[in-house]
Scaffold this motif. Structure first.
Motif, PDB file in Angstrom:
ATOM      1  N   SER A 247       0.829  -1.205   0.000  1.00 20.13           N
ATOM      2  CA  SER A 247       0.000   0.000   0.000  1.00 20.13           C
ATOM      3  C   SER A 247       0.865   1.257   0.000  1.00 20.13           C
ATOM      4  O   SER A 247       0.591   2.215  -0.726  1.00 20.13           O
ATOM      5  CB  SER A 247      -0.923   0.010   1.226  1.00 20.13           C
ATOM      6  OG  SER A 247      -1.882  -1.017   1.153  1.00 20.13           O
ATOM      7  N   MET A 248       1.926   1.238   0.797  1.00 24.42           N
ATOM      8  CA  MET A 248       2.800   2.412   0.867  1.00 24.42           C
ATOM      9  C   MET A 248       3.506   2.682  -0.453  1.00 24.42           C
ATOM     10  O   MET A 248       3.773   3.834  -0.802  1.00 24.42           O
ATOM     11  CB  MET A 248       3.827   2.234   1.986  1.00 24.42           C
ATOM     12  CG  MET A 248       3.263   2.522   3.364  1.00 24.42           C
ATOM     13  SD  MET A 248       4.569   2.628   4.605  1.00 24.42           S
ATOM     14  CE  MET A 248       5.063   0.922   4.675  1.00 24.42           C
ATOM     15  N   ARG A 249       3.795   1.649  -1.209  1.00 20.60           N
ATOM     16  CA  ARG A 249       4.460   1.854  -2.508  1.00 20.60           C
ATOM     17  C   ARG A 249       3.568   2.673  -3.446  1.00 20.60           C
ATOM     18  O   ARG A 249       4.066   3.428  -4.281  1.00 20.60           O
ATOM     19  CB  ARG A 249       4.825   0.513  -3.138  1.00 20.60           C
ATOM     20  CG  ARG A 249       5.917  -0.218  -2.395  1.00 20.60           C
ATOM     21  CD  ARG A 249       6.304  -1.519  -3.055  1.00 20.60           C
ATOM     22  NE  ARG A 249       7.368  -1.332  -4.042  1.00 20.60           N
ATOM     23  CZ  ARG A 249       8.102  -2.327  -4.527  1.00 20.60           C
ATOM     24  NH1 ARG A 249       7.890  -3.569  -4.124  1.00 20.60           N
ATOM     25  NH2 ARG A 249       9.036  -2.100  -5.400  1.00 20.60           N
ATOM     26  N   SER A 250       2.264   2.490  -3.287  1.00 15.17           N
ATOM     27  CA  SER A 250       1.354   3.271  -4.119  1.00 15.17           C
ATOM     28  C   SER A 250       1.081   4.647  -3.529  1.00 15.17           C
ATOM     29  O   SER A 250       0.704   5.580  -4.243  1.00 15.17           O
ATOM     30  CB  SER A 250       0.032   2.512  -4.307  1.00 15.17           C
ATOM     31  OG  SER A 250      -0.653   2.383  -3.078  1.00 15.17           O
ATOM     32  N   GLN A 251       1.261   4.791  -2.209  1.00 19.31           N
ATOM     33  CA  GLN A 251       1.006   6.070  -1.542  1.00 19.31           C
ATOM     34  C   GLN A 251       2.208   7.012  -1.613  1.00 19.31           C
ATOM     35  O   GLN A 251       2.050   8.230  -1.573  1.00 19.31           O
ATOM     36  CB  GLN A 251       0.642   5.813  -0.072  1.00 19.31           C
ATOM     37  CG  GLN A 251      -0.678   5.080   0.099  1.00 19.31           C
ATOM     38  CD  GLN A 251      -0.838   4.464   1.482  1.00 19.31           C
ATOM     39  OE1 GLN A 251       0.116   4.408   2.266  1.00 19.31           O
ATOM     40  NE2 GLN A 251      -2.031   3.985   1.785  1.00 19.31           N
ATOM     41  N   ALA A 252       3.401   6.452  -1.693  1.00 16.96           N
ATOM     42  CA  ALA A 252       4.618   7.267  -1.756  1.00 16.96           C
ATOM     43  C   ALA A 252       4.781   7.881  -3.141  1.00 16.96           C
ATOM     44  O   ALA A 252       4.092   7.499  -4.099  1.00 16.96           O
ATOM     45  CB  ALA A 252       5.835   6.410  -1.428  1.00 16.96           C
ATOM     46  N   LEU A 253       5.688   8.823  -3.256  1.00 22.33           N
ATOM     47  CA  LEU A 253       6.002   9.401  -4.559  1.00 22.33           C
ATOM     48  C   LEU A 253       6.619   8.347  -5.467  1.00 22.33           C
ATOM     49  O   LEU A 253       7.253   7.401  -4.996  1.00 22.33           O
ATOM     50  CB  LEU A 253       6.986  10.564  -4.388  1.00 22.33           C
ATOM     51  CG  LEU A 253       6.525  11.761  -3.563  1.00 22.33           C
ATOM     52  CD1 LEU A 253       7.658  12.783  -3.447  1.00 22.33           C
ATOM     53  CD2 LEU A 253       5.278  12.406  -4.173  1.00 22.33           C
ATOM     54  N   THR A 254       6.440   8.503  -6.763  1.00 20.42           N
ATOM     55  CA  THR A 254       7.074   7.583  -7.695  1.00 20.42           C
ATOM     56  C   THR A 254       8.594   7.708  -7.595  1.00 20.42           C
ATOM     57  O   THR A 254       9.117   8.671  -7.008  1.00 20.42           O
ATOM     58  CB  THR A 254       6.653   7.887  -9.140  1.00 20.42           C
ATOM     59  OG1 THR A 254       7.146   9.188  -9.501  1.00 20.42           O
ATOM     60  CG2 THR A 254       5.131   7.844  -9.297  1.00 20.42           C
ATOM     61  N   VAL A 255       9.304   6.759  -8.182  1.00 16.03           N
ATOM     62  CA  VAL A 255      10.772   6.805  -8.148  1.00 16.03           C
ATOM     63  C   VAL A 255      11.309   8.088  -8.798  1.00 16.03           C
ATOM     64  O   VAL A 255      12.147   8.777  -8.198  1.00 16.03           O
ATOM     65  CB  VAL A 255      11.362   5.543  -8.811  1.00 16.03           C
ATOM     66  CG1 VAL A 255      12.872   5.678  -8.980  1.00 16.03           C
ATOM     67  CG2 VAL A 255      11.019   4.303  -7.979  1.00 16.03           C
ATOM     68  N   PRO A 256      10.846   8.459  -9.999  1.00 12.80           N
ATOM     69  CA  PRO A 256      11.345   9.718 -10.594  1.00 12.80           C
ATOM     70  C   PRO A 256      10.983  10.953  -9.757  1.00 12.80           C
ATOM     71  O   PRO A 256      11.813  11.858  -9.593  1.00 12.80           O
ATOM     72  CB  PRO A 256      10.667   9.752 -11.966  1.00 12.80           C
ATOM     73  CG  PRO A 256      10.340   8.340 -12.275  1.00 12.80           C
ATOM     74  CD  PRO A 256       9.992   7.719 -10.955  1.00 12.80           C
ATOM     75  N   ASP A 257       9.751  11.001  -9.242  1.00 11.84           N
ATOM     76  CA  ASP A 257       9.335  12.150  -8.430  1.00 11.84           C
ATOM     77  C   ASP A 257      10.120  12.216  -7.121  1.00 11.84           C
ATOM     78  O   ASP A 257      10.415  13.301  -6.612  1.00 11.84           O
ATOM     79  CB  ASP A 257       7.833  12.088  -8.137  1.00 11.84           C
ATOM     80  CG  ASP A 257       6.993  12.423  -9.359  1.00 11.84           C
ATOM     81  OD1 ASP A 257       7.562  12.944 -10.349  1.00 11.84           O
ATOM     82  OD2 ASP A 257       5.778  12.162  -9.330  1.00 11.84           O
TER      83      ASP A 257
END
Length: 269
Positions: A247-257
């Motif tokens: 869930s946190m992987r989708s809630q966090a900023l993307t890798v580029p961002d």
């Protein structure tokens, strides 16, 4: 400096081989009994690989339950610079095929620079000696080799934005630390995401999460607090933590961002 860890691995491997041969088992037969490949058995016997807990326990049964393997395995965890409660997890890291880390308190050890480690150590209570601080850095530097030496291992990090904004060690230390994180983020097997300060939905508010997948595709977790740590093997608990991390992987900023935010923070220092 003597490589104590390597010496202990070779010694343990010699014990495994001696016991195996004593009971008349070929390497292939022993591998079948411990349910690891013969290549894994060979790597352990040659001192090239840290044995899994299951390897030790099944090896004990296969060689007659003498207790020798369990006693020999104890000496594998004698690593200066690592807290006693963390050493088992450090062993497992060396074999993992996937490592997931969420941190909200500090930059994880696998990503720390020497200056950052020394800044953290200088603030320790009770105070550490210069030798103890140096040992901490040496231990972390050794662990960090995993990022480059295991290109087929997947590393995922989710870090709270605040661990950079805290400026541990001062502006110069943090500039160097951000540069280092950005450099590591360029590795193909590493993904680094930042959790922004403002985030209405956050699955990790109950604390840090450390997860790994073993070569046998078993997921384990680790939880650390003040002067203590706990290896978690309960599948139901680990499953919950995996779901929270997902869930946190989708809630966090993307890798580029995340990389863009890090560059902006560096520019503001």
């Amino acid at each position: 400096m003597v490589d104590e860890s390597s010496d202990s691995l070779r010694t343990f491997g010699a014990v495994v081989q001696a016991l195996r041969e004593h009971v008349g088992l070929s390497r292939e037969q022993f591998a079948e009994l411990v349910r690891f490949s013969k290549h894994t058995v060979a790597s352990v016997e040659l001192g090239r690989r840290m044995p899994d807990v299951d390897f030790v326990e099944r090896g004990e049964v296969a060689t007659g339950n003498t207790g020798a393997l369990r006693k020999a395995a104890v000496h594998l965890v004698r690593q200066p610079g690592l807290a006693a409660w963390f050493r088992r997890w450090a062993q497992l890291e060396r074999m993992a095929i996937a490592l997931y880390t969420y941190e909200c308190r500090m930059i994880p050890g696998l990503l720390q620079t020497e200056a950052y480690v020394r800044a953290l150590s200088a603030a320790a209570v009770p105070p550490l000696s210069d030798d103890e601080i140096t040992e901490r850095w040496i231990a972390r530097a050794e662990r960090q080799k995993l990022l480059r030496e295991r290109p087929n291992t997947t590393f995922s990090f989710i870090l709270e934005e605040q661990v950079f904004l805290r400026r541990t060690g001062g502006a110069e230390v943090m500039r160097e630390q951000i540069d280092h994180v950005l450099e590591i983020a360029e590795l193909r097997n590493v993904q680094i995401q930042l959790m922004p300060l403002v985030q209405e939905k956050h699955a990790g508010l109950q604390g840090p999460i450390h997860l790994l997948e073993t070569p046998e595709n078993q997921w384990l977790a680790y939880n650390e607090g003040q002067k203590s740590g706990q290896l978690i093997t309960d599948r139901k608990v680990v499953s919950v933590l995996l779901k929270r991390y997902a869930s946190m992987r989708s809630q966090a900023l993307t890798v580029p961002d995340s990389a863009s935010l890090l560059r902006r923070m560096r520019g503001n220092l």
